[in-house]
Scaffold this motif. Structure first.
Motif, PDB file in Angstrom:
ATOM      1  N   ASP A 140       0.830  -1.203   0.000  1.00  0.00           N
ATOM      2  CA  ASP A 140       0.000   0.000   0.000  1.00  0.00           C
ATOM      3  C   ASP A 140       0.866   1.256   0.000  1.00  0.00           C
ATOM      4  O   ASP A 140       0.612   2.206  -0.742  1.00  0.00           O
ATOM      5  N   GLN A 191       2.553   1.797  -3.467  1.00  0.00           N
ATOM      6  CA  GLN A 191       1.581   2.226  -4.474  1.00  0.00           C
ATOM      7  C   GLN A 191       1.129   3.662  -4.221  1.00  0.00           C
ATOM      8  O   GLN A 191       1.001   4.451  -5.148  1.00  0.00           O
ATOM      9  N   PRO A 205       4.472   1.423  -9.318  1.00  0.00           N
ATOM     10  CA  PRO A 205       3.675   0.237  -9.656  1.00  0.00           C
ATOM     11  C   PRO A 205       3.524  -0.670  -8.443  1.00  0.00           C
ATOM     12  O   PRO A 205       4.376  -0.688  -7.547  1.00  0.00           O
ATOM     13  N   ALA A 206       2.459  -1.433  -8.452  1.00  0.00           N
ATOM     14  CA  ALA A 206       2.180  -2.359  -7.348  1.00  0.00           C
ATOM     15  C   ALA A 206       3.363  -3.295  -7.140  1.00  0.00           C
ATOM     16  O   ALA A 206       4.032  -3.714  -8.088  1.00  0.00           O
TER      17      ALA A 206
END
Length: 171
Positions: free
Chosen positions: A124, A127, A132-133
């Motif tokens: 979290d 991001q 990017p995740a």
């Protein structure tokens, strides 16, 4: 089983129990030292992941375990981000008379309980930082704990020269 029943069962010495009392984020940080320029570069980072644990005895049966996950993403010589999550947990261990077994629970089992929370917080945080995740892969804390024991034993031998124990994972 009620908390009172769990406590009584642990006192009998026949049942071994790990009772989770609290999970919390102890510290969390994200540094993006090269923003905003870093966002203009092609995203193909080199990731360095370090995982460490620390245990503090709060009483004979209650222990504070902190799992620290540090993620360093670099693009060439530039740091894209440095993220760190310290996930804390308070655990009561009942019925563990063997010190070695208790240390194994605190060094491997408890961090594995904390890991999913730390992984979610790190993902979290990264991001929200505009990146990017990132999905941190599962960690075998039993293997890390055994590696730590072997390194500690090697260090205690006079002809040692082994490196300091580390819970470091490179991706």
């Amino acid at each position: 089983m009620s908390q009172e029943s769990a406590n009584n069962a642990g006192k009998s010495g026949t049942d071994k129990q790990v009772i989770l009392q609290k999970i919390y984020v102890r510290d969390i940080s994200l540094e993006v030292p090269n923003a905003p320029e870093i966002f203009t570069l092609e995203w193909s980072p080199k990731l360095d992941v370090q995982i460490n644990t620390a245990v503090q005895d709060l009483s004979a049966e209650v222990h504070h375990v902190v799992l620290t996950v540090t993620l360093n993403a670099r693009l060439g010589e530039r740091t894209a981000y440095l993220a760190e999550v310290q996930q804390g947990g308070v655990f009561k261990l009942a019925g563990f008379d063997d010190d070695e077994e208790r240390r194994a629970v605190l060094g491997a089992y408890c961090p594995s309980v904390l890991f999913p929370f730390a992984r979610e917080s790190a993902a979290d945080l990264i991001q929200r930082g505009g990146f990017p995740a990132f999905l941190l892969q599962p960690v075998n804390f039993d293997a890390l704990y055994q590696q730590h024991l072997q390194q500690t034993r090697a260090q205690s031998q006079p002809a040692g020269g082994a490196e300091k124990a580390a819970g470091e994972i490179k991706h």
